[in-house]
Enzyme design. Structure first.
Site, PDB file in Angstrom:
ATOM      1  N   ASP A  49      28.777  26.933  81.538  1.00  0.00           N
ATOM      2  CA  ASP A  49      29.078  25.096  82.030  1.00  0.00           C
ATOM      3  C   ASP A  49      29.674  24.778  80.534  1.00  0.00           C
ATOM      4  O   ASP A  49      29.262  24.103  79.830  1.00  0.00           O
ATOM      5  CB  ASP A  49      28.322  24.242  82.855  1.00  0.00           C
ATOM      6  CG  ASP A  49      29.300  22.962  83.321  1.00  0.00           C
ATOM      7  OD1 ASP A  49      30.373  22.968  83.277  1.00  0.00           O
ATOM      8  OD2 ASP A  49      27.443  22.785  84.302  1.00  0.00           O
ATOM      9  N   ASP A  50      31.315  24.232  80.672  1.00  0.00           N
ATOM     10  CA  ASP A  50      32.385  23.509  79.699  1.00  0.00           C
ATOM     11  C   ASP A  50      31.393  24.541  77.879  1.00  0.00           C
ATOM     12  O   ASP A  50      31.162  23.622  77.554  1.00  0.00           O
ATOM     13  CB  ASP A  50      31.891  22.216  79.535  1.00  0.00           C
ATOM     14  CG  ASP A  50      32.105  21.571  80.852  1.00  0.00           C
ATOM     15  OD1 ASP A  50      32.530  22.196  81.499  1.00  0.00           O
ATOM     16  OD2 ASP A  50      32.261  19.984  80.491  1.00  0.00           O
ATOM     17  N   CYS A  89      35.193  21.696  86.632  1.00  0.00           N
ATOM     18  CA  CYS A  89      34.237  21.948  86.752  1.00  0.00           C
ATOM     19  C   CYS A  89      34.176  22.605  88.448  1.00  0.00           C
ATOM     20  O   CYS A  89      34.481  23.826  88.956  1.00  0.00           O
ATOM     21  CB  CYS A  89      32.511  21.415  86.890  1.00  0.00           C
ATOM     22  SG  CYS A  89      32.094  21.073  85.465  1.00  0.00           S
ATOM     23  N   ASP A 261      33.183  28.035  83.198  1.00  0.00           N
ATOM     24  CA  ASP A 261      34.004  27.586  84.215  1.00  0.00           C
ATOM     25  C   ASP A 261      35.707  27.471  82.704  1.00  0.00           C
ATOM     26  O   ASP A 261      36.499  26.945  83.940  1.00  0.00           O
ATOM     27  CB  ASP A 261      33.460  26.608  84.955  1.00  0.00           C
ATOM     28  CG  ASP A 261      32.712  25.551  84.257  1.00  0.00           C
ATOM     29  OD1 ASP A 261      32.844  25.342  83.337  1.00  0.00           O
ATOM     30  OD2 ASP A 261      32.281  23.956  84.884  1.00  0.00           O
ATOM     31  N   HIS A 262      35.463  26.770  82.558  1.00  0.00           N
ATOM     32  CA  HIS A 262      36.433  26.188  81.611  1.00  0.00           C
ATOM     33  C   HIS A 262      35.910  25.642  79.750  1.00  0.00           C
ATOM     34  O   HIS A 262      34.496  25.389  79.608  1.00  0.00           O
ATOM     35  CB  HIS A 262      36.911  25.603  81.991  1.00  0.00           C
ATOM     36  CG  HIS A 262      36.166  23.792  82.103  1.00  0.00           C
ATOM     37  ND1 HIS A 262      36.366  22.983  81.330  1.00  0.00           N
ATOM     38  CD2 HIS A 262      35.656  23.460  83.372  1.00  0.00           C
ATOM     39  CE1 HIS A 262      35.475  21.708  81.653  1.00  0.00           C
ATOM     40  NE2 HIS A 262      34.847  22.191  83.290  1.00  0.00           N
TER      41      HIS A 262
END
Length: 493
Positions: A49-50, A89, A261-262
């Site tokens: 995540d992130d 997200c 996710d990014h």
């Protein structure tokens, strides 16, 4: 007679060489296109995540410790051009699980929902004989679309700033699984809040052109140190998951994909640092260890790939394409272009500044639809709406209306080529395709300058433009000035 014998000898050698070359070519072909297992493989997708693609050892960062991800890269295939279509997200995850870009699946603003009539990975893979499982963070809705057979939420632990993936539940499931399954393992790390690292040093951080100007900022150094520590914590979770996979599952019949996710450094933007993601796939006997692919792939391609592996095929209205040929060793083009969107509304700052992006391997075009250059044309006959359109443009007053980058020579997007005559044909080609894609996606934006809609969820859901948030203050004169008729209301949100 000697000449005849010599001629026959040479002819025989040439024939043997020809046979040998043909065999080698055939064997090489088998190595390039690996056969699939006879049984349907288990499919595991681990999502961090992130986390920036630049912050892994296997992607070139020697300052951060990611031994588990690096191990996967050595045992499988590392992708250098993998992308999400939105650096937030929920929209990022919705693409992954529907095979459709955010605008088409409906989840294109933060903390919003996929359209209720969309069929997601849960239905498609269940129809192909798979059990579908979520372990960890969700951040996607509604349940009607994402109806998992089995799901476990993250768990609290006395240490660490965030919740953890449910390792005990995953272990028990691996022990007892009776049929092929797809499992999404969604971590909450390294997403902020980060660990508190004492005595953080700038030299312990790898700096890049997009953040090097902050390497003397104590707050930035402390934040990056805590972020690196959170990355290490997630890598430990990944190590535990891999140990469970290797202990309880048939590894040769398990496709394991790792991604994030990014990127956090480009969150809410259409810059590559936000949209380009780490992506590593391990599948022994199918994927050659230590392989690398430079082909463009996208999160919308994941579901079509899984469906093909399971014996099905993508539906006609999916945006993605299967990249199974790449996993099997064929270096073929999957996507000529990929696309990206940015919607700042419904985040804590909630300013009106939508962007769209198109990219191929070399060139990238961006349009910022509410840039200062076109602000006057975007204003209409409603003063209360104009106030917020103007506010959005001013929040990004230094960002130009259009950008064009040559990513081969300028990978960090520093040199805007948009006004250079030599690149106008490239600009025309990219914009023509981007606007055609936007129309096909049902975008609420158009090519026409002077149209700037504002969007909102129904009722009291979401972040309203005319209300304070903890990161934004609205003047009293503007509070509660927007009416329902001023917005495009997205009902399914």
């Amino acid at each position: 007679m000697k000449k005849i014998l010599f001629s026959l000898f040479v002819s025989g050698i040439v024939s043997l060489l020809a046979v040998s070359c043909a065999q080698n070519k055939a064997e090489g072909g088998k190595q390039e296109r690996q056969a699939l297992p006879s049984e349907k493989p288990n499919l595991i997708f681990y999502l961090s995540d992130d986390q920036d693609v630049y912050d892994y050892g296997c992607y070139g960062n020697d300052k951060v410790k990611t031994p588990s991800v690096d191990r996967l890269a050595s045992e499988g295939m590392l992708f250098t051009n993998a992308f999400t279509g939105q650096a937030i997200c929920a929209p990022s995850r919705s693409q992954l699980l529907t095979g459709k870009y955010p605008l088409k699946n409906g989840c294109f603003a933060n903390h919003t929902r996929t359209k209720p009539d969309i069929e997601s990975i849960t239905k498609h893979m269940r129809d192909l004989g798979y059990e579908v499982v979520r372990a960890g963070k969700s951040h996607i809705a509604p349940k009607k679309v994402y109806d998992w057979d089995v799901e476990w939420n993250p768990i609290e632990k006395p240490t660490g700033p965030r919740k953890y993936i449910p390792l005990d539940s995953i272990e028990q499931y691996f022990k007892t699984a009776k049929k092929p399954f797809f499992m999404l393992i969604a971590s909450g790390y390294p997403h902020a809040e980060y660990y508190d690292v004492a005595n953080a040093k700038a030299e312990a951080i790898k700096w890049f052109p997009f953040n090097a100007h902050k390497k003397d900022n104590p707050g930035m150094i402390k934040s990056k140190a805590g972020y690196y520590r959170s990355i290490e914590e997630d890598d430990k979770q990944l190590r535990s998951v891999l140990e469970l996979v290797d202990t309880y599952l048939d590894v040769k019949n398990t496709l394991f994909i790792y991604s994030a996710d990014h990127g956090v450094s480009g969150k809410f933007t259409v810059r590559d640092v936000g949209l380009r993601v780490p992506f590593i796939a391990r599948w022994p006997n199918v994927i050659r260890p230590g392989a690398t692919s430079h082909q463009l792939i996208h999160y919308t391609d994941v579901l079509p790939t899984f469906m093909q592996i399971a014996g099905g095929k993508a539906t006609e209205n999916m945006d993605g394409k299967s990249f199974l040929p790449l996993l099997r060793g064929e270096d073929i083009e999957i996507n000529n272009y990929i696309y990206g969107v940015s919607t700042n509304q419904n985040i804590l700052r909630s300013e009106i500044f939508p962007s769209r992006m198109i990219r191929n391997k070399r060139f990238k075009y961006i349009r910022n639809f509410n840039a200062m250059e076109v602000l006057d044309q975007n204003l209409g006959d409603k003063p209360q709406v104009n106030a917020f359109i103007q506010r959005g443009a001013l929040a990004f007053k230094d960002v130009p209306f259009e950008k064009l980058y040559d990513l081969e020579s300028d990978p960090y997007e520093l040199d805007n080529l948009i006004k250079r005559p030599a690149y106008q044909d490239i600009k025309y080609s990219l914009t023509h395709d981007m606007f055609a894609w936007m129309k096909e996606q049902g975008d609420f934006l158009t090519e026409e300058i002077g149209y700037m809609p504002i969007i909102t969820p129904p009722g009291n859901r979401g972040v309203k433009l005319d209300q304070n948030t903890r990161k934004r203050t609205i003047a009293d004169s503007l509070k509660n000035t927007l009416q329902k008729g001023d917005y495009i209301v997205i009902d399914h949100w």
